[in-house]
Design a protein around this motif. Structure first.
Motif, PDB file in Angstrom:
ATOM      1  N   HIS A 135       9.939   7.439  -7.600  1.00 63.53           N
ATOM      2  CA  HIS A 135      10.385   6.156  -8.120  1.00 63.53           C
ATOM      3  C   HIS A 135      10.468   5.214  -6.921  1.00 63.53           C
ATOM      4  O   HIS A 135      11.173   5.490  -5.946  1.00 63.53           O
ATOM      5  N   VAL A 136       9.758   4.113  -7.018  1.00 68.24           N
ATOM      6  CA  VAL A 136       9.605   3.193  -5.895  1.00 68.24           C
ATOM      7  C   VAL A 136      10.449   1.946  -6.124  1.00 68.24           C
ATOM      8  O   VAL A 136      10.310   1.263  -7.151  1.00 68.24           O
ATOM      9  N   ALA A 164       0.832  -1.205   0.000  1.00 64.27           N
ATOM     10  CA  ALA A 164       0.000   0.000   0.000  1.00 64.27           C
ATOM     11  C   ALA A 164       0.867   1.256   0.000  1.00 64.27           C
ATOM     12  O   ALA A 164       0.564   2.240  -0.696  1.00 64.27           O
ATOM     13  N   LEU A 165       1.950   1.240   0.771  1.00 64.08           N
ATOM     14  CA  LEU A 165       2.861   2.387   0.775  1.00 64.08           C
ATOM     15  C   LEU A 165       3.506   2.562  -0.596  1.00 64.08           C
ATOM     16  O   LEU A 165       3.622   3.692  -1.097  1.00 64.08           O
ATOM     17  N   ALA A 166       3.927   1.459  -1.217  1.00 64.84           N
ATOM     18  CA  ALA A 166       4.557   1.534  -2.525  1.00 64.84           C
ATOM     19  C   ALA A 166       3.607   2.153  -3.547  1.00 64.84           C
ATOM     20  O   ALA A 166       4.002   3.026  -4.335  1.00 64.84           O
ATOM     21  N   GLU A 167       2.364   1.715  -3.538  1.00 64.61           N
ATOM     22  CA  GLU A 167       1.392   2.238  -4.495  1.00 64.61           C
ATOM     23  C   GLU A 167       1.083   3.709  -4.231  1.00 64.61           C
ATOM     24  O   GLU A 167       0.882   4.493  -5.163  1.00 64.61           O
ATOM     25  N   THR A 168       1.071   4.110  -2.973  1.00 69.12           N
ATOM     26  CA  THR A 168       0.779   5.502  -2.634  1.00 69.12           C
ATOM     27  C   THR A 168       1.949   6.418  -3.009  1.00 69.12           C
ATOM     28  O   THR A 168       1.746   7.505  -3.554  1.00 69.12           O
ATOM     29  N   PHE A 169       3.172   5.993  -2.717  1.00 68.98           N
ATOM     30  CA  PHE A 169       4.328   6.781  -3.149  1.00 68.98           C
ATOM     31  C   PHE A 169       4.368   6.874  -4.674  1.00 68.98           C
ATOM     32  O   PHE A 169       4.741   7.913  -5.231  1.00 68.98           O
ATOM     33  N   LEU A 170       3.986   5.807  -5.360  1.00 64.17           N
ATOM     34  CA  LEU A 170       3.927   5.821  -6.821  1.00 64.17           C
ATOM     35  C   LEU A 170       2.954   6.891  -7.302  1.00 64.17           C
ATOM     36  O   LEU A 170       3.252   7.659  -8.232  1.00 64.17           O
ATOM     37  N   GLU A 171       1.788   6.949  -6.666  1.00 62.16           N
ATOM     38  CA  GLU A 171       0.793   7.969  -7.025  1.00 62.16           C
ATOM     39  C   GLU A 171       1.320   9.374  -6.817  1.00 62.16           C
ATOM     40  O   GLU A 171       0.907  10.318  -7.505  1.00 62.16           O
ATOM     41  N   ARG A 207      -0.555  -4.372  -9.650  1.00 59.86           N
ATOM     42  CA  ARG A 207      -0.353  -2.959 -10.001  1.00 59.86           C
ATOM     43  C   ARG A 207       1.130  -2.613 -10.050  1.00 59.86           C
ATOM     44  O   ARG A 207       1.599  -1.959 -10.984  1.00 59.86           O
ATOM     45  N   LEU A 208       1.874  -3.035  -9.038  1.00 55.38           N
ATOM     46  CA  LEU A 208       3.311  -2.751  -9.030  1.00 55.38           C
ATOM     47  C   LEU A 208       4.016  -3.514 -10.137  1.00 55.38           C
ATOM     48  O   LEU A 208       4.921  -2.986 -10.798  1.00 55.38           O
TER      49      LEU A 208
END
Length: 278
Positions: A33-34, A22-29, A47-48
């Motif tokens: 760069h994740v 969830a953190l990865a997807e939010t930082f992506l939004e 998604r990732l």
């Protein structure tokens, strides 16, 4: 956030359905760069995975296999991030990997307890040591994901709570040690978040000689995920964390279901009442 000034974040424990994902997807939004890392690459979210599969230069996710208990795996991750970011360093490191355990202290295998501390405490320290040079280059931010269990003496989760309490104290200490190097440190006091975390928590197997054998069914129920029934959605939690990172929060940040009430209870209520409520 333009490509020329794009910030980077590495997050451990990014299995689908968890806080890290969830953190990865939010930082992506938010345009970062994740570097999404996980021990088992088959557990990455669709998604990732889809973002990482885009042509180089058009994707904002790099998926890395990382076993935080393996020095070699950690060194390989450092090399990958350094090659990707060059002299920009790493803007944010999120130590998220961890595991829960529900078991009476009297029935806890000491070797297994040490393994839990290896994952919940020693691994974050090893990550800090490995990635600090890249954080210094970026004048970056270290985020350590602890737990409200560090403050609340929940019966049958003493080893887990102790490992997170150790992380809280250490993270607050690292905050003071790393500040002169230009690194900001946040310690997440995570309250209830709805994830798949309990999927990997084994129901306690109590011997018939255990003092707690009579309540073995109750203890097994604590591992079936019902403790998260009223917890906060992981993506809402992630948005709160990312906002805290971006506003420059420092030190302990209480986040998750009833985080404010939990913080006030810890500050204001007598210890006897806190114990009675846990």
């Amino acid at each position: 956030m333009s490509a020329s000034i794009q910030k980077s974040v590495l997050i451990t424990g990014c299995s689908d359905g968890g806080i890290g994902s969830a953190l990865a997807e939010t930082f992506l939004e938010r345009g970062y760069h994740v570097f999404a890392t996980l021990r088992n690459l088959s557990k990455v979210s669709s998604r990732l995975s889809a973002e990482a599969a885009k042509p180089k230069g058009n994707n904002n996710v790099t998926i890395l296999q990382l076993d935080v208990l393996s020095p070699d795996s950690m060194a390989a991750a450092v090399a990958s991030v350094k090659a990707a970011t060059g002299d920009r360093g790493l803007d944010i490191l999120v130590n998220n990997s961890g595991q829960a355990q529900i078991l009476p202290a009297l029935d806890t295998d000491i070797d297994e307890a040490r393994k839990l501390f290896d994952l919940n405490f020693w691994a974050p320290l090893a990550m800090v040591q490995a990635f600090t040079p890249l954080l210094i280059e970026a004048r970056g931010c270290l985020v350590n994901n602890a737990s409200v269990s560090a403050y609340v003496p929940m019966p049958f989760s003493g080893t887990y709570g102790a490992s997170k309490a150790a992380l809280v104290l250490a993270s607050n200490t690292w905050q003071r040690e790393l500040a002169p190097l230009g690194i900001r440190t946040m310690t997440l006091i995570t309250c209830g978040v709805k994830t798949k975390a309990f999927d990997s928590v084994e129901a306690p197997q109590l011997p018939t000689s255990s003092y707690y054998h009579a309540i073995r069914d109750y203890l097994a129920q604590l591992t079936d995920g019902r403790l998260q029934n009223d917890a906060m959605d992981a993506h809402r939690y992630a948005r709160d964390v990312v906002r805290a990172v971006e506003r420059g929060a420092l030190g302990e940040v209480w986040v998750g279901q009833n985080a404010f009430a939990s913080r006030m209870a810890w500050l204001l209520l007598p210890w006897s009442i806190i114990v009675s409520l846990s």
